[in-house]
Every structure is written in C-alpha cells, then in structure tokens.
Design a protein around this motif. Structure first.
Motif, PDB file in Angstrom:
ATOM      1  N   ASN A 281      89.639  26.246  98.711  1.00  0.00           N
ATOM      2  CA  ASN A 281      88.562  26.304  99.387  1.00  0.00           C
ATOM      3  C   ASN A 281      87.450  27.418  98.718  1.00  0.00           C
ATOM      4  O   ASN A 281      86.928  28.112  99.669  1.00  0.00           O
ATOM      5  CB  ASN A 281      88.668  26.251 100.716  1.00  0.00           C
ATOM      6  N   LEU A 282      87.476  27.464  97.580  1.00  0.00           N
ATOM      7  CA  LEU A 282      86.829  28.949  96.848  1.00  0.00           C
ATOM      8  C   LEU A 282      85.210  28.552  97.241  1.00  0.00           C
ATOM      9  O   LEU A 282      84.684  27.557  97.201  1.00  0.00           O
ATOM     10  CB  LEU A 282      87.055  29.018  95.500  1.00  0.00           C
ATOM     11  N   THR A 283      84.703  29.737  97.298  1.00  0.00           N
ATOM     12  CA  THR A 283      83.200  29.858  97.244  1.00  0.00           C
ATOM     13  C   THR A 283      82.592  29.517  95.976  1.00  0.00           C
ATOM     14  O   THR A 283      83.205  30.013  94.771  1.00  0.00           O
ATOM     15  CB  THR A 283      82.717  31.241  97.599  1.00  0.00           C
ATOM     16  N   MET A 284      81.825  28.499  95.871  1.00  0.00           N
ATOM     17  CA  MET A 284      81.294  28.117  94.567  1.00  0.00           C
ATOM     18  C   MET A 284      79.908  28.542  94.028  1.00  0.00           C
ATOM     19  O   MET A 284      79.001  28.920  95.060  1.00  0.00           O
ATOM     20  CB  MET A 284      81.174  26.562  94.486  1.00  0.00           C
ATOM     21  N   ASN A 285      79.645  28.639  93.019  1.00  0.00           N
ATOM     22  CA  ASN A 285      78.312  28.868  92.492  1.00  0.00           C
ATOM     23  C   ASN A 285      77.967  27.641  91.682  1.00  0.00           C
ATOM     24  O   ASN A 285      78.038  27.507  90.520  1.00  0.00           O
ATOM     25  CB  ASN A 285      78.153  30.037  91.491  1.00  0.00           C
ATOM     26  N   GLY A 286      77.102  26.576  92.699  1.00  0.00           N
ATOM     27  CA  GLY A 286      76.932  25.519  92.079  1.00  0.00           C
ATOM     28  C   GLY A 286      78.061  24.571  91.744  1.00  0.00           C
ATOM     29  O   GLY A 286      79.299  24.652  92.459  1.00  0.00           O
ATOM     30  N   PRO A 287      78.325  23.956  90.543  1.00  0.00           N
ATOM     31  CA  PRO A 287      79.577  23.420  90.201  1.00  0.00           C
ATOM     32  C   PRO A 287      80.883  24.438  89.701  1.00  0.00           C
ATOM     33  O   PRO A 287      81.966  23.998  89.541  1.00  0.00           O
ATOM     34  CB  PRO A 287      79.364  22.667  89.225  1.00  0.00           C
ATOM     35  N   PHE A 288      80.344  25.705  89.624  1.00  0.00           N
ATOM     36  CA  PHE A 288      81.314  26.595  89.064  1.00  0.00           C
ATOM     37  C   PHE A 288      81.971  27.521  90.020  1.00  0.00           C
ATOM     38  O   PHE A 288      81.555  27.816  91.392  1.00  0.00           O
ATOM     39  CB  PHE A 288      80.464  27.593  87.934  1.00  0.00           C
ATOM     40  N   ILE A 289      83.237  28.301  89.799  1.00  0.00           N
ATOM     41  CA  ILE A 289      83.761  29.293  90.735  1.00  0.00           C
ATOM     42  C   ILE A 289      82.918  30.356  90.745  1.00  0.00           C
ATOM     43  O   ILE A 289      82.506  31.089  89.800  1.00  0.00           O
ATOM     44  CB  ILE A 289      85.282  29.430  90.365  1.00  0.00           C
ATOM     45  N   ALA A 290      82.468  30.912  91.894  1.00  0.00           N
ATOM     46  CA  ALA A 290      81.779  32.118  92.215  1.00  0.00           C
ATOM     47  C   ALA A 290      82.700  33.255  91.867  1.00  0.00           C
ATOM     48  O   ALA A 290      83.944  33.296  92.608  1.00  0.00           O
ATOM     49  CB  ALA A 290      80.949  32.187  93.414  1.00  0.00           C
ATOM     50  N   VAL A 291      82.285  34.183  91.249  1.00  0.00           N
ATOM     51  CA  VAL A 291      83.323  35.696  91.067  1.00  0.00           C
ATOM     52  C   VAL A 291      82.207  36.856  91.018  1.00  0.00           C
ATOM     53  O   VAL A 291      81.111  36.692  91.005  1.00  0.00           O
ATOM     54  CB  VAL A 291      84.029  35.662  89.832  1.00  0.00           C
ATOM     55  N   ASN A 292      82.809  38.024  91.619  1.00  0.00           N
ATOM     56  CA  ASN A 292      82.048  39.215  91.514  1.00  0.00           C
ATOM     57  C   ASN A 292      82.419  39.688  90.272  1.00  0.00           C
ATOM     58  O   ASN A 292      82.641  39.047  89.189  1.00  0.00           O
ATOM     59  CB  ASN A 292      82.535  40.236  92.751  1.00  0.00           C
ATOM     60  N   LYS A 293      81.538  41.065  89.897  1.00  0.00           N
ATOM     61  CA  LYS A 293      81.567  41.438  88.584  1.00  0.00           C
ATOM     62  C   LYS A 293      83.198  42.100  88.105  1.00  0.00           C
ATOM     63  O   LYS A 293      83.490  42.233  86.773  1.00  0.00           O
ATOM     64  CB  LYS A 293      80.761  42.980  88.591  1.00  0.00           C
ATOM     65  N   GLN A 294      84.064  42.028  89.007  1.00  0.00           N
ATOM     66  CA  GLN A 294      85.461  42.174  88.603  1.00  0.00           C
ATOM     67  C   GLN A 294      86.081  41.083  88.473  1.00  0.00           C
ATOM     68  O   GLN A 294      87.484  40.926  88.487  1.00  0.00           O
ATOM     69  CB  GLN A 294      86.062  43.101  89.642  1.00  0.00           C
ATOM     70  N   MET A 295      85.438  39.869  88.434  1.00  0.00           N
ATOM     71  CA  MET A 295      86.192  38.726  88.253  1.00  0.00           C
ATOM     72  C   MET A 295      86.856  38.070  89.468  1.00  0.00           C
ATOM     73  O   MET A 295      87.636  37.231  89.214  1.00  0.00           O
ATOM     74  CB  MET A 295      87.056  38.268  86.940  1.00  0.00           C
ATOM     75  N   LYS A 296      86.647  38.652  90.575  1.00  0.00           N
ATOM     76  CA  LYS A 296      87.495  38.230  91.682  1.00  0.00           C
ATOM     77  C   LYS A 296      86.686  36.979  92.587  1.00  0.00           C
ATOM     78  O   LYS A 296      85.648  36.951  92.703  1.00  0.00           O
ATOM     79  CB  LYS A 296      87.315  39.329  92.917  1.00  0.00           C
ATOM     80  N   THR A 297      87.531  36.016  92.833  1.00  0.00           N
ATOM     81  CA  THR A 297      86.966  34.803  93.557  1.00  0.00           C
ATOM     82  C   THR A 297      86.887  35.164  95.149  1.00  0.00           C
ATOM     83  O   THR A 297      87.251  36.198  95.486  1.00  0.00           O
ATOM     84  CB  THR A 297      87.931  33.596  93.240  1.00  0.00           C
ATOM     85  N   SER A 298      86.592  34.291  95.982  1.00  0.00           N
ATOM     86  CA  SER A 298      86.632  34.746  97.272  1.00  0.00           C
ATOM     87  C   SER A 298      87.791  34.382  97.895  1.00  0.00           C
ATOM     88  O   SER A 298      88.339  34.801  99.015  1.00  0.00           O
ATOM     89  CB  SER A 298      85.792  33.451  98.244  1.00  0.00           C
ATOM     90  N   PHE A 299      88.907  34.196  97.290  1.00  0.00           N
ATOM     91  CA  PHE A 299      90.392  33.956  97.846  1.00  0.00           C
ATOM     92  C   PHE A 299      91.013  35.252  97.311  1.00  0.00           C
ATOM     93  O   PHE A 299      91.097  35.714  96.085  1.00  0.00           O
ATOM     94  CB  PHE A 299      91.007  32.853  96.960  1.00  0.00           C
ATOM     95  N   PRO A 300      91.741  35.982  98.452  1.00  0.00           N
ATOM     96  CA  PRO A 300      92.283  37.378  97.889  1.00  0.00           C
ATOM     97  C   PRO A 300      93.454  37.184  96.654  1.00  0.00           C
ATOM     98  O   PRO A 300      94.162  36.135  96.724  1.00  0.00           O
ATOM     99  CB  PRO A 300      93.046  37.749  99.197  1.00  0.00           C
ATOM    100  N   ASN A 301      93.263  37.914  95.593  1.00  0.00           N
ATOM    101  CA  ASN A 301      94.123  37.960  94.581  1.00  0.00           C
ATOM    102  C   ASN A 301      94.102  36.858  93.573  1.00  0.00           C
ATOM    103  O   ASN A 301      95.031  36.614  92.890  1.00  0.00           O
ATOM    104  CB  ASN A 301      95.761  38.358  94.984  1.00  0.00           C
ATOM    105  N   VAL A 302      93.100  35.918  93.872  1.00  0.00           N
ATOM    106  CA  VAL A 302      92.869  35.028  92.683  1.00  0.00           C
ATOM    107  C   VAL A 302      91.486  35.299  92.046  1.00  0.00           C
ATOM    108  O   VAL A 302      90.452  35.698  92.620  1.00  0.00           O
ATOM    109  CB  VAL A 302      92.544  33.674  93.382  1.00  0.00           C
TER     110      VAL A 302
END
Ligand code: FAD
Length: 464
Positions: A281-302
């Motif tokens: 159930n990751l936060t998405m950016n349109g069809p893509f997986i949303a990440v921050n600048k450290q490449m972290k997704t909304s799920f811890p340690n993913v």
C-alpha cells in the motif's frame, strides 16, 4: 528461512548497482531477478540498440566514404549476422554482471518476487517457490512498454522494444508509433538498413520536451534518410491486410490516410512494474512509486529506484539512485543530485543535453543569453565530413553561470560529460573559455561557444 540485511528486487542498472553497493558496506545481500540480469538496459534497451546503431553508423559511413574516393564495388548486409553480434554483446555483458555480483558475494535468486508487509519475500519460478526475509528492501523492478489502446491492435502481431531485438528477418517497411527517444533510435537503425520507415507522433514535433531546434534538425536529417514523419497525427486503427498491416492514421489536417507496413513497432512510452509491492500500500506518484531524495518509500525500510519511480527513466540515473538507496539502507546518508543528468539520444546525428533547456531557463525568470556554435565551423567536424549539428550554451547573464548545454553532432554523447561537470560545479562561461581544449576536437566547439558568448557580452558592455 534465510534472512538478508538487504534484498534487492530487480537486476537492472538500478538493482544490480544497488546490490553491489550494499555489499561493499559488508551487508549480507541478495538480488532477485525474474528474467535476465542487466534488466531492460542490457537485454532489451541501451545495449542491443547501441549495438545495432553501430551497424547503421558504419553503413552510413561507407556510403559517405564513396564521396571521398574510397570506392568499392558493392557491399552486402547480413541482418542475421548483425543480430548474432548483438546477442553476443548482450550475453557477454550479462555474464559480466553475474560475475560482478558473485565477486561481491551477492546471492542471486531467479524468480518473480512479492514483498509482504512483514518483509518476507516470496520468490516464484517454474521450479516452485521459496521465501526469504529482509531487514531492508530495495525495489528496482523497472518498467515495461506501455501499449496504447488502438482499435484492432489486439488482433495483429506487433513489436515493442521487448520483442524487436528478436526479429529474425528484416522487414521491408516499418511503422513506428511514437516519435520519442526510443522511436527515433529505431528509425535510425532500420532506415540505414534500407527499411521504409514511418514515424507517427501525436505531438507537434519529435522528441517532445527536448530543445525545439534540435527536434527540427533531427526531423530534417531523418527526412534525408527517407524516413516519413507524421506529427500531430494519431493512429486510429490497425488491421491485418493482404500485404502486411494496415495502419489508419488521422493526420494533423484532419484527413484520414491508410499506411501499409510489413511490421509495426509500438514505442509510445513505458509503465512501471509494481506488482512486487502491491501488498505494501505504498504512496504513489501517479503510476510510479513515490520516494524522497534518499529513495525511501512510504513503507519503513523499503526503498525504490530507477524506472519504477518514474522521472528520468535512464540507466545512469537508475544506477545513481541505486547507490543512494543502498547507502541509506546501510545508514550512510546520501541524496541524489539531479542537477547535471545527461540526456543522450544515439540517433544520427547524436543528441546530448544537460541542465536546463532553453525553454526551462527562460521560464526560470533568470536573465539568460544563449550562444550557439555550428559544427560547420569546426575543423575536426570538417575533417570528419560530419558538419551537421551545433553546440548551444544556455548561460545566466549576470554571473555567467552555465545553466544548460545542448549538442547535436557526432560523438556528442561522449563529450557531454564536460558540460555536466561545469553544470554540477556551477562553472562559468569565463572558466570554460579559459580551459584549454585539445585541437582539433569536437569538444573545442564548447570552448568556441563560450568565447563567442563572452565576446558578445564585452561588445555589449563597450557599446553602453
Ligand atoms: P530495468 O532495467 O527495467 O530492470 C528491472 C528488472 O526487474 C527487469 O529485469 C525485470 O525483469 C525485473 N523485475 C520486474 N519485476 C520483478 C519481480 N517482481 N521480481 C523479480 N524481478 C523483477 N537508458 C539510457 O540511459 N541510455 C540508453 O541508451 C537507453 N536506451 C534504451 C533503449 C531502449 C530500446 C529502451 C527500452 C530503454 C532504453 N533506456 C536507455 C532506458 C533504460 O533501459 C532504463 O532506464 C533502465 O533499464 C532502468 O533501469 P531499472 O534498473 O530501473 O529497471
């Protein structure tokens, strides 16, 4: 169940570089790949396309050499041998990736991975299924060709970049749906092999989003290679005719025409592979997986990197993101710096740009001035008989900071890195003009453009 400190899903340039990097920090690392190591880039992208483009380059050079007095009776083309060479290059590099991962002590699993919320990962392949677990996970599952919904397409055979590299015989004609980077490169590959190529693009020019002058120049060059280019045009229907496929096109004028072609290549974009993370159930950016600048997704340690997060969709960017994700997964803080990402198109002539486009620089509100050096004035380009192209500098007027560089011409994909260095290090046009360039080289064109920019500035100052 085997546990790893870091598990990477996807063995493309994002994934295998991330796995290698994490292993350098003495982590126990596994990588899971469901097709071939090297991903799209190595198997159905960058490498096979550049291998075939090399053939086209040589064919064009041989034609040109006739004008220089290098004459020969005739030459023949073996598509079969060309494809064999392409396969050999791909297979040998694939082995290279495998041995790199082995040397780094990365465990390689073959199969399709699914990540569960407890960070257990199920790997399925034709031999069965197994489960491993991970402390941290890096998703690098990449993308695949997006196929638009076109009436009749489901009932005809067509190619995408996933299948075209397995073509067994040369078609007599090819319709390419999509005039972006991928469509353009295939147009160059096949037109040099005497295939009748038509590009159909919905936008009003080729390579939408890139420098408009470049798009106009490349269209002109493709037309010289007898490529038929239909812009502002859409494909309404494709059907199987008596002599190949019938492609029904609505032209910019509103008129409908039918084009007959031996083969069709759909090159109209790519979509991310996200089935591995559907449970998270990751936060998405349109069809893509949303990440921050450290490449972290909304799920811890993913973490997620590469084409699956959208953005640049380039191999070197995927690798840069892979390094950042792996570092952060190993508690070494890093962020990706996207300021100087080179964008290369290996058409003939080549196109390379970095930093802001002229339109972006104008829109930024900064005072800018642009200078262009035509390759027709370059000694090296003349010696090579490759005079089509230019080098354009986009410069901030007050301090002379170089904001963007656009190049068209031979080998510009090799020389763009000089421009990247200047942009990354906030170099100025004065520094560029002072840097001694070797003579005769194509890279002197960057220096010439810098000198011309400065000269005009001084002239303007003197006039005031
Ligand atoms: P990918 O390379 O797509 O790798 C992802 C891998 O993950 C794939 O092997 C996939 O099979 C695997 N996978 C997916 N889901 C799962 C799962 N659930 N379990 C296990 N494995 C999974 N870029 C450039 O920079 N330069 C170029 O010249 C260039 N040329 C290109 C030419 C073509 C024809 C195409 C199609 C692309 C080109 N690209 C180029 C783009 C480049 O290939 C991609 O940007 C790059 O491959 C992205 O890397 P990645 O690691 O994110 O994903």
């Amino acid at each position: 169940m085997k546990n790893y400190e870091v598990v990477v899903i996807g063995g493309g340039p994002g994934g295998y570089v991330a796995a290698e990097e994490a292993a350098k920090y003495s982590q126990s690392v596994a990588i899971i790949e469901n097709k071939y190591l090297g991903g799209t880039c190595l198997n159905t992208g960058c490498i096979p396309s550049k291998t075939l483009l090399r053939h086209s380059e040589v064919i064009e050079l041989m034609e040109k050499a006739k004008r220089w007095g290098i004459e020969y009776e005739n030459f023949t083309i073996s598509f079969e041998k060309m494809m064999k060479r392409k396969t050999k290059v791909v297979e040998s590099l694939r082995k290279g990736v495998e041995s790199l991962l082995n040397q780094a002590n990365v465990d390689i699993y073959n199969g399709t991975a699914v990540v569960h919320t407890n960070k257990q990962i199920t790997i399925e392949n034709p031999n069965g299924s197994e489960t491993i677990s991970a402390d941290r996970v890096i998703i690098a599952t990449g993308s695949r060709p997006a196929v638009p919904s076109i009436k009749g397409l489901d009932n005809v055979t067509y190619h995408t970049s996933d299948t075209i590299f397995d073509m067994e015989s040369l078609p007599s004609s090819l319709v390419i749906v999509g005039g972006g980077v991928i469509g353009l490169e295939f147009a160059c590959i096949f037109s040099a092999l005497n295939v009748e190529v038509t590009i159909i693009e919905m936008a009003d020019g080729l390579i939408p989003g890139e420098d408009e002058e470049v798009a106009a120049l490349i269209s002109k060059e493709l037309k010289k290679k007898k490529v038929n280019i239909l812009t502002s045009s859409g494909v309404n229907e494709i059907s199987e005719g008596d002599n190949g496929k019938l492609i029904r096109v609505k032209l910019s004028s509103g008129e409908h025409i039918s084009i007959q072609a031996d083969q069709v290549l759909i090159a109209s974009g790519r979509k991310p592979n996200i089935s591995a993370v559907s449970e998270l159930n990751l936060t998405m950016n349109g069809p893509f997986i949303a990440v921050n600048k450290q490449m972290k997704t909304s799920f811890p340690n993913v973490f997620a990197v590469g084409d699956v997060i959208g953005g640049w969709q380039l191999a070197h960017v995927a690798s840069a993101e892979g390094i950042v994700a792996a570092s952060n997964a190993c508690e070494i803080f890093k962020e990706v710096n996207y300021k100087a990402v080179p964008r290369c198109i290996y058409s003939s002539p080549e196109i390379a740009s970095v930093g802001l486009t002229e339109n972006e620089a104008q829109a930024s509100g900064l005072p800018i001035r642009v200078e262009k050096f035509p390759l027709s004035a370059s000694g090296k380009a003349m010696a090579m008989d490759e005079r089509i192209g230019f080098i354009k500098l986009i410069v901030e007027e007050t301090y002379g900071e170089i904001l963007g560089v656009v190049m068209v011409g031979p080998h510009v994909t090799e020389i763009v890195t000089e421009a990247s260095s200047f942009i990354l290090l906030e170099g100025t046009v004065n520094e560029l003009a002072e840097l001694i360039h070797p003579h005769p080289t194509l890279s002197e064109g960057i220096w010439e453009a810098a000198r011309a920019w400065l000269h005009k500035k001084n002239t303007l100052v003197n006039l005031k």
